[in-house]
Motif scaffolding. Sequence first.
Motif, PDB file in Angstrom:
ATOM      1  N   ARG A 148      -4.553 -30.252 -26.679  1.00  0.00           N
ATOM      2  CA  ARG A 148      -5.478 -30.069 -25.545  1.00  0.00           C
ATOM      3  C   ARG A 148      -5.642 -28.605 -25.155  1.00  0.00           C
ATOM      4  NH1 ARG A 148      -4.295 -34.435 -21.001  1.00  0.00           N
ATOM      5  NH2 ARG A 148      -4.827 -32.540 -19.924  1.00  0.00           N
ATOM      6  N   MET A 149      -5.180 -27.700 -26.017  1.00  0.00           N
ATOM      7  CA  MET A 149      -5.233 -26.269 -25.711  1.00  0.00           C
ATOM      8  C   MET A 149      -6.664 -25.788 -25.459  1.00  0.00           C
ATOM      9  SD  MET A 149      -3.047 -23.770 -25.501  1.00  0.00           S
ATOM     10  CE  MET A 149      -3.860 -22.740 -24.344  1.00  0.00           C
ATOM     11  N   GLU A 150      -7.582 -26.134 -26.332  1.00  0.00           N
ATOM     12  CA  GLU A 150      -8.972 -25.692 -26.150  1.00  0.00           C
ATOM     13  C   GLU A 150      -9.557 -26.242 -24.854  1.00  0.00           C
ATOM     14  OE1 GLU A 150     -11.782 -25.875 -29.378  1.00  0.00           O
ATOM     15  OE2 GLU A 150     -10.146 -25.606 -30.828  1.00  0.00           O
ATOM     16  N   ALA A 151      -9.252 -27.485 -24.541  1.00  0.00           N
ATOM     17  CA  ALA A 151      -9.751 -28.089 -23.296  1.00  0.00           C
ATOM     18  C   ALA A 151      -9.167 -27.369 -22.088  1.00  0.00           C
ATOM     19  CB  ALA A 151      -9.418 -29.572 -23.252  1.00  0.00           C
ATOM     20  N   PHE A 152      -7.882 -27.023 -22.166  1.00  0.00           N
ATOM     21  CA  PHE A 152      -7.274 -26.277 -21.056  1.00  0.00           C
ATOM     22  C   PHE A 152      -7.959 -24.929 -20.885  1.00  0.00           C
ATOM     23  CE2 PHE A 152      -4.427 -22.950 -19.579  1.00  0.00           C
ATOM     24  CZ  PHE A 152      -4.233 -23.386 -18.282  1.00  0.00           C
ATOM     25  N   ASP A 153      -8.162 -24.205 -21.969  1.00  0.00           N
ATOM     26  CA  ASP A 153      -8.802 -22.892 -21.880  1.00  0.00           C
ATOM     27  C   ASP A 153     -10.219 -22.996 -21.321  1.00  0.00           C
ATOM     28  OD1 ASP A 153      -6.570 -21.640 -22.828  1.00  0.00           O
ATOM     29  OD2 ASP A 153      -7.407 -21.134 -24.793  1.00  0.00           O
ATOM     30  N   GLN A 154     -10.893 -24.089 -21.596  1.00  0.00           N
ATOM     31  CA  GLN A 154     -12.258 -24.259 -21.112  1.00  0.00           C
ATOM     32  C   GLN A 154     -12.301 -24.586 -19.618  1.00  0.00           C
ATOM     33  OE1 GLN A 154     -14.870 -23.371 -22.782  1.00  0.00           O
ATOM     34  NE2 GLN A 154     -16.220 -23.913 -21.086  1.00  0.00           N
ATOM     35  N   ALA A 155     -11.319 -25.297 -19.122  1.00  0.00           N
ATOM     36  CA  ALA A 155     -11.321 -25.722 -17.710  1.00  0.00           C
ATOM     37  C   ALA A 155     -11.436 -24.546 -16.736  1.00  0.00           C
ATOM     38  CB  ALA A 155     -10.108 -26.586 -17.410  1.00  0.00           C
ATOM     39  N   PRO A 156     -10.659 -23.480 -16.869  1.00  0.00           N
ATOM     40  CA  PRO A 156     -10.852 -22.347 -15.950  1.00  0.00           C
ATOM     41  C   PRO A 156     -12.230 -21.698 -16.090  1.00  0.00           C
ATOM     42  CG  PRO A 156      -8.734 -22.154 -17.058  1.00  0.00           C
ATOM     43  CD  PRO A 156      -9.482 -23.285 -17.711  1.00  0.00           C
ATOM     44  N   ARG A 157     -12.747 -21.679 -17.309  1.00  0.00           N
ATOM     45  CA  ARG A 157     -14.080 -21.092 -17.525  1.00  0.00           C
ATOM     46  C   ARG A 157     -15.154 -21.877 -16.770  1.00  0.00           C
ATOM     47  NH1 ARG A 157     -11.834 -20.618 -23.005  1.00  0.00           N
ATOM     48  NH2 ARG A 157     -11.389 -18.401 -23.328  1.00  0.00           N
ATOM     49  N   GLU A 158     -14.923 -23.172 -16.599  1.00  0.00           N
ATOM     50  CA  GLU A 158     -15.883 -24.014 -15.886  1.00  0.00           C
ATOM     51  C   GLU A 158     -15.632 -24.028 -14.378  1.00  0.00           C
ATOM     52  OE1 GLU A 158     -15.413 -27.793 -17.794  1.00  0.00           O
ATOM     53  OE2 GLU A 158     -16.370 -27.109 -19.658  1.00  0.00           O
ATOM     54  N   ARG A 159     -14.368 -23.990 -13.972  1.00  0.00           N
ATOM     55  CA  ARG A 159     -14.030 -24.223 -12.566  1.00  0.00           C
ATOM     56  C   ARG A 159     -13.810 -22.955 -11.737  1.00  0.00           C
ATOM     57  NH1 ARG A 159      -9.720 -29.105 -13.054  1.00  0.00           N
ATOM     58  NH2 ARG A 159      -9.386 -28.577 -10.863  1.00  0.00           N
ATOM     59  N   LEU A 160     -13.517 -21.838 -12.383  1.00  0.00           N
ATOM     60  CA  LEU A 160     -13.171 -20.638 -11.615  1.00  0.00           C
ATOM     61  C   LEU A 160     -14.334 -19.701 -11.263  1.00  0.00           C
ATOM     62  CD1 LEU A 160      -9.757 -19.619 -13.182  1.00  0.00           C
ATOM     63  CD2 LEU A 160     -10.172 -20.697 -10.988  1.00  0.00           C
ATOM     64  N   PRO A 161     -15.422 -19.650 -12.010  1.00  0.00           N
ATOM     65  CA  PRO A 161     -16.460 -18.662 -11.697  1.00  0.00           C
ATOM     66  C   PRO A 161     -16.965 -18.683 -10.254  1.00  0.00           C
ATOM     67  CG  PRO A 161     -16.836 -19.506 -13.876  1.00  0.00           C
ATOM     68  CD  PRO A 161     -15.721 -20.338 -13.263  1.00  0.00           C
ATOM     69  N   ALA A 162     -16.935 -19.815  -9.608  1.00  0.00           N
ATOM     70  CA  ALA A 162     -17.391 -19.882  -8.206  1.00  0.00           C
ATOM     71  C   ALA A 162     -16.512 -19.033  -7.286  1.00  0.00           C
ATOM     72  CB  ALA A 162     -17.380 -21.337  -7.727  1.00  0.00           C
ATOM     73  N   HIS A 163     -15.322 -18.694  -7.729  1.00  0.00           N
ATOM     74  CA  HIS A 163     -14.387 -17.917  -6.912  1.00  0.00           C
ATOM     75  C   HIS A 163     -14.383 -16.431  -7.259  1.00  0.00           C
ATOM     76  CE1 HIS A 163     -12.791 -21.672  -5.395  1.00  0.00           C
ATOM     77  NE2 HIS A 163     -12.688 -22.099  -6.633  1.00  0.00           N
ATOM     78  N   MET A 164     -15.255 -16.023  -8.158  1.00  0.00           N
ATOM     79  CA  MET A 164     -15.277 -14.623  -8.590  1.00  0.00           C
ATOM     80  C   MET A 164     -16.110 -13.780  -7.641  1.00  0.00           C
ATOM     81  SD  MET A 164     -15.664 -15.145 -12.713  1.00  0.00           S
ATOM     82  CE  MET A 164     -15.022 -13.571 -13.246  1.00  0.00           C
ATOM     83  N   ARG A 165     -15.730 -12.520  -7.550  1.00  0.00           N
ATOM     84  CA  ARG A 165     -16.545 -11.513  -6.845  1.00  0.00           C
ATOM     85  C   ARG A 165     -17.181 -10.665  -7.930  1.00  0.00           C
ATOM     86  NH1 ARG A 165     -12.364  -9.395  -2.235  1.00  0.00           N
ATOM     87  NH2 ARG A 165     -11.929 -11.426  -1.323  1.00  0.00           N
ATOM     88  N   GLY A 166     -18.440 -10.911  -8.154  1.00  0.00           N
ATOM     89  CA  GLY A 166     -19.086 -10.270  -9.298  1.00  0.00           C
ATOM     90  C   GLY A 166     -18.529 -10.893 -10.562  1.00  0.00           C
ATOM     91  N   ASP A 167     -17.940 -10.060 -11.405  1.00  0.00           N
ATOM     92  CA  ASP A 167     -17.364 -10.588 -12.645  1.00  0.00           C
ATOM     93  C   ASP A 167     -15.836 -10.500 -12.667  1.00  0.00           C
ATOM     94  OD1 ASP A 167     -17.253  -7.854 -12.808  1.00  0.00           O
ATOM     95  OD2 ASP A 167     -18.016  -7.712 -14.852  1.00  0.00           O
ATOM     96  N   VAL A 168     -15.216 -10.431 -11.486  1.00  0.00           N
ATOM     97  CA  VAL A 168     -13.749 -10.350 -11.409  1.00  0.00           C
ATOM     98  C   VAL A 168     -13.197 -11.237 -10.291  1.00  0.00           C
ATOM     99  CG1 VAL A 168     -13.641  -7.991 -12.328  1.00  0.00           C
ATOM    100  CG2 VAL A 168     -13.762  -8.351  -9.859  1.00  0.00           C
ATOM    101  N   PHE A 169     -11.906 -11.487 -10.399  1.00  0.00           N
ATOM    102  CA  PHE A 169     -11.147 -12.105  -9.318  1.00  0.00           C
ATOM    103  C   PHE A 169     -10.387 -10.988  -8.633  1.00  0.00           C
ATOM    104  CE2 PHE A 169     -11.381 -15.251 -12.688  1.00  0.00           C
ATOM    105  CZ  PHE A 169     -11.921 -16.320 -11.999  1.00  0.00           C
ATOM    106  N   VAL A 170     -10.356 -11.020  -7.327  1.00  0.00           N
ATOM    107  CA  VAL A 170      -9.575 -10.029  -6.594  1.00  0.00           C
ATOM    108  C   VAL A 170      -8.206 -10.636  -6.323  1.00  0.00           C
ATOM    109  CG1 VAL A 170      -9.403  -8.661  -4.499  1.00  0.00           C
ATOM    110  CG2 VAL A 170     -11.623  -8.971  -5.611  1.00  0.00           C
ATOM    111  N   ASP A 171      -7.194  -9.940  -6.788  1.00  0.00           N
ATOM    112  CA  ASP A 171      -5.813 -10.379  -6.628  1.00  0.00           C
ATOM    113  C   ASP A 171      -5.151  -9.498  -5.579  1.00  0.00           C
ATOM    114  OD1 ASP A 171      -3.246 -11.351  -6.884  1.00  0.00           O
ATOM    115  OD2 ASP A 171      -2.936 -10.617  -8.925  1.00  0.00           O
ATOM    116  N   GLU A 172      -5.122  -9.983  -4.353  1.00  0.00           N
ATOM    117  CA  GLU A 172      -4.409  -9.295  -3.271  1.00  0.00           C
ATOM    118  C   GLU A 172      -2.960  -9.777  -3.364  1.00  0.00           C
ATOM    119  OE1 GLU A 172      -5.684  -7.004  -1.430  1.00  0.00           O
ATOM    120  OE2 GLU A 172      -7.838  -7.342  -1.677  1.00  0.00           O
TER     121      GLU A 172
END
Length: 183
Positions: A148-172
């Motif tokens: 399930r490695m490929e499926a795992f790698d795909q999940a963040p690509r699908e679910r995380l972009p809504a949380h990005m600022r521009g093209d990055v995540f800000v890690d405070e």
Amino acid sequence: MPPGPGQRLKFLEWSAEEFRPPEGWRADLVTICRTFHWLDRPAVLARLDEYVAADRLVAIFGDNSIWAANAPWKSEIKAVLADFLGEQRRAGDGTYERPRPYTDDLEGSPFSSWSQVTVPVRRERTLESVIGYLHSTSFAAPRLFGDRMEAFDQAPRERLPAHMRGDVFVDENEFNILLAKRP
């Protein structure tokens, strides 16, 4: 005395359990980062008593993992991990159990005089660097996902972009540094 002009600084890389310095050598500073939680901490601190010069330091440091943060993108990563690996956090070949505080180890060691410094850190991470970071951890190591490695790698690509600022995540985040010496 720290190296001055014309003096050489030498970095040595060994496992904590195997380290054997040259006869008579003493360190002014020993740094231990995130791996400290995997070590036999009391044994390592006792061994360092032989190798750290008088009135010198052991520094133990690291930043907060995604498990200690509430940023929406980190919460989403934890949800993805739960979907693939279950609710219980993985660690090594088992599940995570909160280790005793490092300060307890220091207080029972030759380096029982300690202070803590916290340094705020702001990092920008790309989606691919977040996925790479996950694979470098014991809680999301590639071997845990099997086919399930490929499926795992795909999940963040699908679910995380809504949380990005521009093209990055800000890690405070913050770097916590324990500076320990003999009393």
